[in-house]
Design an enzyme around this catalytic site. Sequence first.
Site, PDB file in Angstrom:
ATOM      1  N   GLY A 133     -11.037  -4.609   3.758  1.00 58.23           N
ATOM      2  CA  GLY A 133     -11.340  -4.731   5.176  1.00 58.23           C
ATOM      3  C   GLY A 133     -11.818  -6.111   5.581  1.00 58.23           C
ATOM      4  CB  SER A 160      -0.908   0.025   1.233  1.00 52.79           C
ATOM      5  OG  SER A 160      -0.146   0.287   2.399  1.00 52.79           O
ATOM      6  CB  THR A 187      -8.798  -8.252   9.130  1.00 57.27           C
ATOM      7  OG1 THR A 187      -7.607  -8.416   8.361  1.00 57.27           O
ATOM      8  CG2 THR A 187      -8.511  -8.662  10.572  1.00 57.27           C
ATOM      9  CG  ASP A 229      -4.381  -1.962  -1.719  1.00 52.99           C
ATOM     10  OD1 ASP A 229      -5.207  -1.985  -2.651  1.00 52.99           O
ATOM     11  OD2 ASP A 229      -4.702  -2.122  -0.534  1.00 52.99           O
TER      12      ASP A 229
END
Length: 277
Positions: A207, A50, A209, A84
């Site tokens: 997201g 990222s 996780t 990312d």
Amino acid sequence: MPLVPTAELVRAAHTTGRGIGAFNVVSLEHAEAIVAGAEAAGRPVVCQISENAVRFHGGSLAPIARATAAVAESAAVPVGLHLDHVTDENLLRSAPDCGFGSVMYDASVLPHARNVSATRAAADWAHARGLWLEAELGAIGGKDGVHAPGARTDPAEAAAFVGATRIDALAVAVGSSHAMTTRTARLDHGLIARLRRAVPVPLVLHGSTGVPDDELRLAVAAGMVKINIGTALNIAFTGAVRDALAADSTAVDPRRYLSRARTRMAAAVENALRVLG
């Protein structure tokens, strides 16, 4: 084996009704763990770096990208390299020279019309260089997000956005949130199915996780393809380091606790890939 373009990995997952796991790389240990976990699961994987991780490395993309690529090229399973949440135009333009097959260009904080125009320009630039481009309509929850926690992507707006920008994949808001440390998110599977029917490109879940395994399985069945996972690896990493240092307060050799962190991250990757597969 050589790096595999993200487009090929996503296309194969899309065709077979599976999910492709995309895991965030922060350090070399992350990259090694992602590849080890993918090999243990016998599944392809995407290593993604990222803009925040690049910032952590002093703003220099090449060292972490080339180290990750070297680990990926030693893998016994197909591995893609993805850049990312890019907002910086200079970083975007660094992607081809650093081995990336894909980029997630993030103009979601801009007003809608500017998001469309900026993303269209990024897609045109990327496609001219053989890069696959992912984008999103609005920010994911947890990052000043419009889909925290109740917002949802409208299928008609999503279809119009994809048509106007010519992107290759769309990150959508269906109930997940970035940086969750508990697995309590519940996704809108009906919306995922409607988005799959409305949008002609693969859907991406950010997201992940915070999403339990059973919810991830249902999400893939409903139409999600690329599943982004980052915080789960950091939870595993940090937990292993804490445990190692608590067990030996005199430890000074980082290899002793980083090896445990890498092993625990690899187990997290393997489990996630088995769920998605």
